[in-house]
Scaffold this motif. Sequence first.
Motif, PDB file in Angstrom:
ATOM      1  N   ARG A  24      26.673  -8.066  50.782  1.00 46.96           N
ATOM      2  CA  ARG A  24      25.505  -8.568  50.053  1.00 46.96           C
ATOM      3  C   ARG A  24      24.889  -9.771  50.785  1.00 46.96           C
ATOM      4  O   ARG A  24      23.672  -9.893  50.862  1.00 46.96           O
ATOM      5  N   VAL A  25      25.723 -10.632  51.321  1.00 52.79           N
ATOM      6  CA  VAL A  25      25.221 -11.799  52.052  1.00 52.79           C
ATOM      7  C   VAL A  25      24.548 -11.360  53.354  1.00 52.79           C
ATOM      8  O   VAL A  25      23.476 -11.858  53.710  1.00 52.79           O
ATOM      9  N   VAL A  26      25.148 -10.404  54.055  1.00 54.75           N
ATOM     10  CA  VAL A  26      24.579  -9.930  55.320  1.00 54.75           C
ATOM     11  C   VAL A  26      23.228  -9.259  55.075  1.00 54.75           C
ATOM     12  O   VAL A  26      22.314  -9.374  55.898  1.00 54.75           O
ATOM     13  N   GLN A  27      23.083  -8.581  53.953  1.00 56.62           N
ATOM     14  CA  GLN A  27      21.810  -7.931  53.636  1.00 56.62           C
ATOM     15  C   GLN A  27      20.681  -8.939  53.424  1.00 56.62           C
ATOM     16  O   GLN A  27      19.514  -8.603  53.579  1.00 56.62           O
ATOM     17  N   ALA A  28      21.024 -10.157  53.054  1.00 54.63           N
ATOM     18  CA  ALA A  28      20.008 -11.184  52.821  1.00 54.63           C
ATOM     19  C   ALA A  28      19.489 -11.802  54.121  1.00 54.63           C
ATOM     20  O   ALA A  28      18.472 -12.485  54.108  1.00 54.63           O
ATOM     21  N   ILE A  29      20.179 -11.549  55.224  1.00 58.15           N
ATOM     22  CA  ILE A  29      19.780 -12.118  56.517  1.00 58.15           C
ATOM     23  C   ILE A  29      18.859 -11.134  57.227  1.00 58.15           C
ATOM     24  O   ILE A  29      19.121  -9.928  57.265  1.00 58.15           O
ATOM     25  N   ASN A  30      17.793 -11.639  57.811  1.00 53.08           N
ATOM     26  CA  ASN A  30      16.829 -10.801  58.516  1.00 53.08           C
ATOM     27  C   ASN A  30      17.246 -10.659  59.980  1.00 53.08           C
ATOM     28  O   ASN A  30      17.052 -11.562  60.794  1.00 53.08           O
ATOM     29  N   PHE A  31      17.796  -9.511  60.320  1.00 60.49           N
ATOM     30  CA  PHE A  31      18.235  -9.240  61.691  1.00 60.49           C
ATOM     31  C   PHE A  31      17.203  -8.428  62.475  1.00 60.49           C
ATOM     32  O   PHE A  31      17.447  -8.079  63.627  1.00 60.49           O
ATOM     33  N   ASP A  32      16.059  -8.119  61.873  1.00 66.40           N
ATOM     34  CA  ASP A  32      15.068  -7.264  62.522  1.00 66.40           C
ATOM     35  C   ASP A  32      14.616  -7.776  63.891  1.00 66.40           C
ATOM     36  O   ASP A  32      14.460  -6.970  64.815  1.00 66.40           O
ATOM     37  N   PRO A  33      14.403  -9.087  64.072  1.00 60.70           N
ATOM     38  CA  PRO A  33      13.988  -9.530  65.412  1.00 60.70           C
ATOM     39  C   PRO A  33      15.067  -9.323  66.488  1.00 60.70           C
ATOM     40  O   PRO A  33      14.746  -9.276  67.675  1.00 60.70           O
ATOM     41  N   LEU A  34      16.301  -9.189  66.087  1.00 63.31           N
ATOM     42  CA  LEU A  34      17.378  -9.036  67.065  1.00 63.31           C
ATOM     43  C   LEU A  34      17.656  -7.584  67.441  1.00 63.31           C
ATOM     44  O   LEU A  34      18.381  -7.318  68.398  1.00 63.31           O
ATOM     45  N   ILE A  35      17.096  -6.643  66.685  1.00 61.79           N
ATOM     46  CA  ILE A  35      17.396  -5.224  66.891  1.00 61.79           C
ATOM     47  C   ILE A  35      16.347  -4.606  67.813  1.00 61.79           C
ATOM     48  O   ILE A  35      15.146  -4.757  67.604  1.00 61.79           O
ATOM     49  N   ARG A  36      16.820  -3.897  68.833  1.00 57.80           N
ATOM     50  CA  ARG A  36      15.906  -3.199  69.741  1.00 57.80           C
ATOM     51  C   ARG A  36      15.331  -1.980  69.039  1.00 57.80           C
ATOM     52  O   ARG A  36      15.959  -1.386  68.176  1.00 57.80           O
ATOM     53  N   LYS A  37      14.151  -1.597  69.447  1.00 54.10           N
ATOM     54  CA  LYS A  37      13.521  -0.418  68.857  1.00 54.10           C
ATOM     55  C   LYS A  37      14.350   0.821  69.203  1.00 54.10           C
ATOM     56  O   LYS A  37      14.798   0.993  70.328  1.00 54.10           O
ATOM     57  N   GLY A  38      14.560   1.663  68.223  1.00 55.92           N
ATOM     58  CA  GLY A  38      15.325   2.887  68.426  1.00 55.92           C
ATOM     59  C   GLY A  38      16.830   2.686  68.330  1.00 55.92           C
ATOM     60  O   GLY A  38      17.590   3.611  68.567  1.00 55.92           O
ATOM     61  N   ARG A  39      17.280   1.498  68.030  1.00 61.99           N
ATOM     62  CA  ARG A  39      18.708   1.191  67.940  1.00 61.99           C
ATOM     63  C   ARG A  39      19.114   0.761  66.530  1.00 61.99           C
ATOM     64  O   ARG A  39      20.104   0.057  66.370  1.00 61.99           O
ATOM     65  N   ALA A  40      18.383   1.207  65.530  1.00 67.59           N
ATOM     66  CA  ALA A  40      18.657   0.774  64.156  1.00 67.59           C
ATOM     67  C   ALA A  40      20.005   1.299  63.665  1.00 67.59           C
ATOM     68  O   ALA A  40      20.730   0.591  62.961  1.00 67.59           O
ATOM     69  N   ALA A  41      20.361   2.528  64.022  1.00 62.53           N
ATOM     70  CA  ALA A  41      21.635   3.100  63.570  1.00 62.53           C
ATOM     71  C   ALA A  41      22.812   2.314  64.147  1.00 62.53           C
ATOM     72  O   ALA A  41      23.776   2.017  63.418  1.00 62.53           O
ATOM     73  N   GLU A  42      22.742   1.994  65.434  1.00 57.63           N
ATOM     74  CA  GLU A  42      23.812   1.221  66.048  1.00 57.63           C
ATOM     75  C   GLU A  42      23.918  -0.174  65.437  1.00 57.63           C
ATOM     76  O   GLU A  42      25.009  -0.688  65.228  1.00 57.63           O
ATOM     77  N   ALA A  43      22.776  -0.779  65.142  1.00 59.02           N
ATOM     78  CA  ALA A  43      22.779  -2.111  64.534  1.00 59.02           C
ATOM     79  C   ALA A  43      23.391  -2.069  63.140  1.00 59.02           C
ATOM     80  O   ALA A  43      24.143  -2.969  62.758  1.00 59.02           O
ATOM     81  N   ARG A  44      23.109  -1.018  62.384  1.00 55.78           N
ATOM     82  CA  ARG A  44      23.673  -0.890  61.044  1.00 55.78           C
ATOM     83  C   ARG A  44      25.192  -0.708  61.105  1.00 55.78           C
ATOM     84  O   ARG A  44      25.924  -1.287  60.303  1.00 55.78           O
ATOM     85  N   VAL A  45      25.673   0.067  62.062  1.00 53.87           N
ATOM     86  CA  VAL A  45      27.118   0.243  62.232  1.00 53.87           C
ATOM     87  C   VAL A  45      27.764  -1.077  62.633  1.00 53.87           C
ATOM     88  O   VAL A  45      28.832  -1.440  62.123  1.00 53.87           O
ATOM     89  N   LEU A  46      27.119  -1.812  63.527  1.00 52.78           N
ATOM     90  CA  LEU A  46      27.644  -3.120  63.933  1.00 52.78           C
ATOM     91  C   LEU A  46      27.719  -4.068  62.746  1.00 52.78           C
ATOM     92  O   LEU A  46      28.725  -4.764  62.555  1.00 52.78           O
ATOM     93  N   LEU A  47      26.676  -4.106  61.928  1.00 54.13           N
ATOM     94  CA  LEU A  47      26.691  -4.962  60.742  1.00 54.13           C
ATOM     95  C   LEU A  47      27.791  -4.546  59.770  1.00 54.13           C
ATOM     96  O   LEU A  47      28.432  -5.396  59.156  1.00 54.13           O
TER      97      LEU A  47
END
Length: 76
Positions: A24-47
């Motif tokens: 819940r805390v991680v969901q409140a943080i905006n990680f969008d600027p750190l994620i490369r385009k087309g790598r959303a699935a990998e970023a979600r797994v990392l989170l």
Amino acid sequence: MFSIGQLAIFSMISHLIFIYLTWRVVQAINFDPLIRKGRAAEARVLLLLVTIVVGAGVSRFFLEILQWSSDLIYLF
């Protein structure tokens, strides 16, 4: 304090609660600027993996504090 079975259930519930709270805390943080385009699935797994590690670590800390505080009776 607890039997082995009770401690196992208590530990599992504690881990799940702290992992949920961390998620819940991680969901409140905006990680969008750190994620490369087309790598959303990998970023979600990392989170998800980071959430599990942090949540389990915090849970283990509280379980150890609980155990240590119950062991203080053997000091005197």
